[in-house]
Write a protein that holds these residues in place. Sequence first.
Motif, PDB file in Angstrom:
ATOM      1  N   ILE A   3       0.845  -1.187   0.000  1.00  0.00           N
ATOM      2  CA  ILE A   3       0.000   0.000   0.000  1.00  0.00           C
ATOM      3  C   ILE A   3       0.880   1.235   0.000  1.00  0.00           C
ATOM      4  O   ILE A   3       1.765   1.358   0.837  1.00  0.00           O
ATOM      5  N   ASP A   4       0.614   2.121  -0.927  1.00  0.00           N
ATOM      6  CA  ASP A   4       1.385   3.365  -0.996  1.00  0.00           C
ATOM      7  C   ASP A   4       0.662   4.416  -0.148  1.00  0.00           C
ATOM      8  O   ASP A   4       0.486   4.224   1.042  1.00  0.00           O
ATOM      9  N   SER A   5       0.220   5.488  -0.741  1.00  0.00           N
ATOM     10  CA  SER A   5      -0.453   6.534   0.027  1.00  0.00           C
ATOM     11  C   SER A   5      -1.850   6.100   0.451  1.00  0.00           C
ATOM     12  O   SER A   5      -2.527   5.359  -0.247  1.00  0.00           O
ATOM     13  N   MET A   6      -2.254   6.600   1.617  1.00  0.00           N
ATOM     14  CA  MET A   6      -3.611   6.399   2.121  1.00  0.00           C
ATOM     15  C   MET A   6      -4.146   7.754   2.553  1.00  0.00           C
ATOM     16  O   MET A   6      -3.366   8.656   2.878  1.00  0.00           O
ATOM     17  N   GLY A   7      -5.447   7.880   2.562  1.00  0.00           N
ATOM     18  CA  GLY A   7      -5.985   9.178   2.931  1.00  0.00           C
ATOM     19  C   GLY A   7      -7.456   9.148   3.271  1.00  0.00           C
ATOM     20  O   GLY A   7      -8.139   8.144   3.079  1.00  0.00           O
ATOM     21  N   TRP A   8      -7.898  10.275   3.802  1.00  0.00           N
ATOM     22  CA  TRP A   8      -9.306  10.481   4.124  1.00  0.00           C
ATOM     23  C   TRP A   8      -9.818  11.697   3.353  1.00  0.00           C
ATOM     24  O   TRP A   8      -9.151  12.733   3.293  1.00  0.00           O
ATOM     25  N   TYR A   9     -10.999  11.539   2.806  1.00  0.00           N
ATOM     26  CA  TYR A   9     -11.683  12.602   2.087  1.00  0.00           C
ATOM     27  C   TYR A   9     -13.082  12.729   2.675  1.00  0.00           C
ATOM     28  O   TYR A   9     -13.567  11.817   3.340  1.00  0.00           O
ATOM     29  N   ARG A  10     -13.720  13.857   2.432  1.00  0.00           N
ATOM     30  CA  ARG A  10     -15.085  14.019   2.925  1.00  0.00           C
ATOM     31  C   ARG A  10     -15.932  14.789   1.916  1.00  0.00           C
ATOM     32  O   ARG A  10     -15.410  15.569   1.117  1.00  0.00           O
ATOM     33  N   GLN A  11     -17.230  14.532   1.998  1.00  0.00           N
ATOM     34  CA  GLN A  11     -18.171  15.215   1.119  1.00  0.00           C
ATOM     35  C   GLN A  11     -19.403  15.593   1.916  1.00  0.00           C
ATOM     36  O   GLN A  11     -20.115  14.723   2.425  1.00  0.00           O
ATOM     37  N   ALA A  12     -19.630  16.880   2.026  1.00  0.00           N
ATOM     38  CA  ALA A  12     -20.816  17.396   2.704  1.00  0.00           C
ATOM     39  C   ALA A  12     -21.932  17.566   1.673  1.00  0.00           C
ATOM     40  O   ALA A  12     -21.667  17.697   0.473  1.00  0.00           O
ATOM     41  N   PRO A  13     -23.179  17.590   2.119  1.00  0.00           N
ATOM     42  CA  PRO A  13     -24.301  17.742   1.183  1.00  0.00           C
ATOM     43  C   PRO A  13     -24.163  19.003   0.340  1.00  0.00           C
ATOM     44  O   PRO A  13     -23.905  20.092   0.857  1.00  0.00           O
ATOM     45  N   GLY A  14     -24.294  18.845  -0.961  1.00  0.00           N
ATOM     46  CA  GLY A  14     -24.223  19.983  -1.873  1.00  0.00           C
ATOM     47  C   GLY A  14     -22.828  20.483  -2.160  1.00  0.00           C
ATOM     48  O   GLY A  14     -22.655  21.500  -2.847  1.00  0.00           O
ATOM     49  N   LYS A  15     -21.817  19.787  -1.639  1.00  0.00           N
ATOM     50  CA  LYS A  15     -20.439  20.226  -1.848  1.00  0.00           C
ATOM     51  C   LYS A  15     -19.630  19.142  -2.534  1.00  0.00           C
ATOM     52  O   LYS A  15     -20.007  17.971  -2.536  1.00  0.00           O
ATOM     53  N   GLN A  16     -18.492  19.544  -3.095  1.00  0.00           N
ATOM     54  CA  GLN A  16     -17.605  18.576  -3.735  1.00  0.00           C
ATOM     55  C   GLN A  16     -16.795  17.821  -2.682  1.00  0.00           C
ATOM     56  O   GLN A  16     -16.569  18.309  -1.576  1.00  0.00           O
ATOM     57  N   ARG A  17     -16.355  16.641  -3.063  1.00  0.00           N
ATOM     58  CA  ARG A  17     -15.502  15.867  -2.185  1.00  0.00           C
ATOM     59  C   ARG A  17     -14.167  16.590  -2.030  1.00  0.00           C
ATOM     60  O   ARG A  17     -13.609  17.089  -3.020  1.00  0.00           O
ATOM     61  N   GLU A  18     -13.659  16.630  -0.791  1.00  0.00           N
ATOM     62  CA  GLU A  18     -12.400  17.314  -0.544  1.00  0.00           C
ATOM     63  C   GLU A  18     -11.454  16.431   0.266  1.00  0.00           C
ATOM     64  O   GLU A  18     -11.895  15.581   1.051  1.00  0.00           O
ATOM     65  N   ALA A  19     -10.182  16.649   0.078  1.00  0.00           N
ATOM     66  CA  ALA A  19      -9.174  15.922   0.833  1.00  0.00           C
ATOM     67  C   ALA A  19      -9.112  16.462   2.253  1.00  0.00           C
ATOM     68  O   ALA A  19      -9.097  17.677   2.463  1.00  0.00           O
ATOM     69  N   VAL A  20      -9.065  15.570   3.208  1.00  0.00           N
ATOM     70  CA  VAL A  20      -8.962  15.937   4.619  1.00  0.00           C
ATOM     71  C   VAL A  20      -7.530  15.728   5.109  1.00  0.00           C
ATOM     72  O   VAL A  20      -6.924  16.617   5.685  1.00  0.00           O
ATOM     73  N   ALA A  21      -7.000  14.535   4.880  1.00  0.00           N
ATOM     74  CA  ALA A  21      -5.649  14.215   5.338  1.00  0.00           C
ATOM     75  C   ALA A  21      -5.124  13.046   4.533  1.00  0.00           C
ATOM     76  O   ALA A  21      -5.889  12.156   4.158  1.00  0.00           O
ATOM     77  N   THR A  22      -3.821  13.064   4.269  1.00  0.00           N
ATOM     78  CA  THR A  22      -3.179  11.956   3.562  1.00  0.00           C
ATOM     79  C   THR A  22      -1.896  11.575   4.270  1.00  0.00           C
ATOM     80  O   THR A  22      -1.292  12.387   4.984  1.00  0.00           O
TER      81      THR A  22
END
Length: 121
Positions: free
Chosen positions: A31-50
């Motif tokens: 496994i190389d990079s891992m990360g967390w992303y989030r998407q709120a209602p009506g918004k685009q998915r965004e990176a939280v932490a990698t």
Amino acid sequence: QVQLVESGGGLVQAGGSLRLSCAASGIIFKIDSMGWYRQAPGKQREAVATITSTESTNYADSVKGRFTISRDNAKNTVYLQMNSLKPEDTAVYYCNADIGTSFYNAYKNYWGQGTQVTVSS
């Protein structure tokens, strides 16, 4: 045949904490990079932490100082410790990872199914 399964989401009051986990399973060579992303209602998915394979980390400005990403390579698992949660952190949180299934194959990007985090004011 590779799966990412998140857990740990839920409902918490503002100022509280949650810890998300994401375990990769299946045929995994590396496994190389891992990360967390989030998407709120009506918004685009965004990176939280990698976090990279050498454990170099990167955070969105909105979560710096409050969230901590870590990984356990022996368990093929990535974590997100979320402290001092705010209502604006409410979103579906997705796990993401670049996984190689053999020495000869290139890394492929995978997503988990998402886990809901709701922060009440």
